[in-house]
Design an enzyme around this catalytic site. Structure first.
Site, PDB file in Angstrom:
ATOM      1  N   GLU A 387       0.823  -1.208   0.000  1.00  0.00           N
ATOM      2  CA  GLU A 387       0.000   0.000   0.000  1.00  0.00           C
ATOM      3  C   GLU A 387       0.857   1.257   0.000  1.00  0.00           C
ATOM      4  OE1 GLU A 387      -3.029  -0.235   2.963  1.00  0.00           O
ATOM      5  OE2 GLU A 387      -3.919  -2.021   2.050  1.00  0.00           O
ATOM      6  N   CYS A 388       2.114   1.112  -0.427  1.00  0.00           N
ATOM      7  CA  CYS A 388       3.021   2.251  -0.646  1.00  0.00           C
ATOM      8  C   CYS A 388       3.463   2.958   0.628  1.00  0.00           C
ATOM      9  CB  CYS A 388       2.400   3.264  -1.613  1.00  0.00           C
ATOM     10  SG  CYS A 388       1.908   2.555  -3.186  1.00  0.00           S
TER      11      CYS A 388
END
Length: 449
Positions: A387-388
């Site tokens: 999710e970065c």
């Protein structure tokens, strides 16, 4: 009457679960999570993911965390320190049946003999030396992977004025400080040297790199060898100039103390502290005061701040997402949707207790048991990377590195190079990989002697 939510099996990570995947939230129950967080069909997630090439990132993440891919690899480019970790928090063992903890030497950093053994003498990691271009600034960049700031070159000129024959020792008699690292290139000490004291090719990524120096830290001044006191530049990104100058006593701990944003501020502060000593005789004190005056005048002449907490440092403090064990702080890009960083779900004190249990283990089976909580954190890092939120892996990897102990080296290599790759800081990844192969608790760190 039990609801559908009550009938779902409990997620193994419970309230600490970071996963936002709709299918996962459908299948598992999470205590203490808000009900509307579970109702994924009616409400969108608050945080938005960045747009990125998912296929490209997933392939590289899989390479680090041990998933099988069809990508062909060069059999000569094998890293024995990277273990196979199952993506769902499964076995911490490598696919070859070996332990994830490196070799059988599980010494902590307090055991100097243990910390200097094992892979340090391998013959397969000799590096090709970078060229030495005529432009000295480019020469330093090619060897150390960083550009040096203006105050670095100004400090060299100052030391040349003090001792034209041997500028690196200009401060040594009065302060005990010696210019090292990139300063050795300015002094020409690299010329004609092809092998280090162990008969191997010079690796400038290791040149004066102390035990607790993270990749972000570049030593440029060495002090007392007993405490392994040293000064260096700290930068958050290899493509940026240093954010500050810090000091560390590697024989004591991993803490980096901020000493201004340039070398003049750091050395001036060091001399001011030395002048407070009651052991100084009047003659030495007078000489130190004179040297201090020269340093301050030179700094002011070149518009360099002598404040230990300058405006630049105060601005950086606003960007720090967590302190980390070295206390200098970690900075990663975080967008308007707060994507980029999520904290490790353990307090620093609890992490240290967790790490201590692993280091203090007397048997492999005991170590496997105490490694399980850490393995869960590694799994959460994988979810965060998906999710970065790349900062979590950087934080956990850095805390493991700073805690010290060869037992954690393979795990650090699992976390930090990947975090640096995802943050577009690959130079730091090269440094940590080189450092962990030759990590030493010693002050004898020159690659040129």
């Amino acid at each position: 009457m039990a609801t559908n939510a009550d009938l779902k099996p409990l997620c193994k990570f419970g309230e600490k679960c970071y996963r936002k995947n709709p299918q996962h939230l459908k299948q598992f129950r999470h205590p203490k999570r808000n009900a509307d967080e579970e109702d994924i069909e009616t409400k969108p997630a608050k945080r938005q993911k960045k747009n990125y090439d998912k296929n490209s990132k997933e392939r590289k993440i899989d390479d680090f965390f041990g998933k099988k891919t069809e990508t062909k690899t060069d059999p000569t480019d094998k890293d024995d320190n990277t273990e196979d970790i199952e993506s769902d928090g499964g076995s911490p063992y490598r696919s070859d049946g070996g332990s994830p903890y490196g070799d059988d030497n599980h010494g902590s950093p307090s055991n100097e003999e243990a910390s200097q053994s094992s892979v340090c003498d391998d013959d397969d990691d000799e590096v090709e030396m970078p060229e030495s271009p005529d432009d000295v600034k480019e020469n330093i960049k090619q060897k150390f992977l960083f550009e040096m700031p203006d105050d670095f070159y100004l400090f060299w000129e100052f030391c040349k004025n003090e001792n034209s024959k041997n500028p690196t020792d200009a401060l040594k008699e009065l302060t005990g400080l010696k210019l090292v690292g990139p300063f050795d290139i300015l002094a020409g000490k690299h010329k004609g040297v092809t092998k280090n004291s162990k008969g191997k090719k010079r690796n400038y990524l290791l040149h004066w790199r102390y035990y607790y120096d993270p990749p972000e830290f570049q030593t440029v001044i060495a002090g007392d060898s007993t405490t392994q006191y040293h000064m260096g530049y700290f930068r958050d990104d290899p493509n940026e100039l240093p954010a500050l100058v810090g000091t560390n006593s590697a024989k004591t701990d991993c803490i980096i103390t901020v000493k201004g944003d340039n070398l003049f501020a750091a050395v001036s502060s060091f001399i001011d502290d030395k002048l407070k000593s009651k052991d100084l005789n009047s003659s030495s004190k007078d000489k130190l005061k004179k040297l201090s005056g020269k340093i301050k005048d030179y700094a002011q002449k070149n518009n360099l701040s002598l404040e230990l907490k300058s405006k630049r440092i105060k601005e950086r403090e606003k960007k720090v997402v967590c302190k980390s064990f070295h206390r200098c702080g970690i900075v990663v890009p975080v967008d308007e949707n707060e994507v980029g960083y999520r904290e490790v779900p353990e307090t620093p004190a609890d992490l240290k207790k967790m790490f201590k249990k692993i280091v203090d283990c007397k048997s492999e089976s005991e170590r496997d048991k105490h490694f399980e909580p850490l393995q869960e954190l590694i799994t959460l890092v994988q979810f965060a990377n998906d999710e970065c939120d790349y900062g979590e892996g950087l934080e956990l990897g850095m805390d493991l590195f700073c805690y010290g102990g060869e037992v954690f080296h393979s795990t650090v290599l699992q976390l930090l190079p990947l975090a640096y790759m995802l943050l577009n800081r690959p130079e730091f990844g090269k440094i940590i990989e080189a450092h962990l192969k030759h990590r030493k608790h010693t002050a004898d760190l020159s690659q040129l002697s």
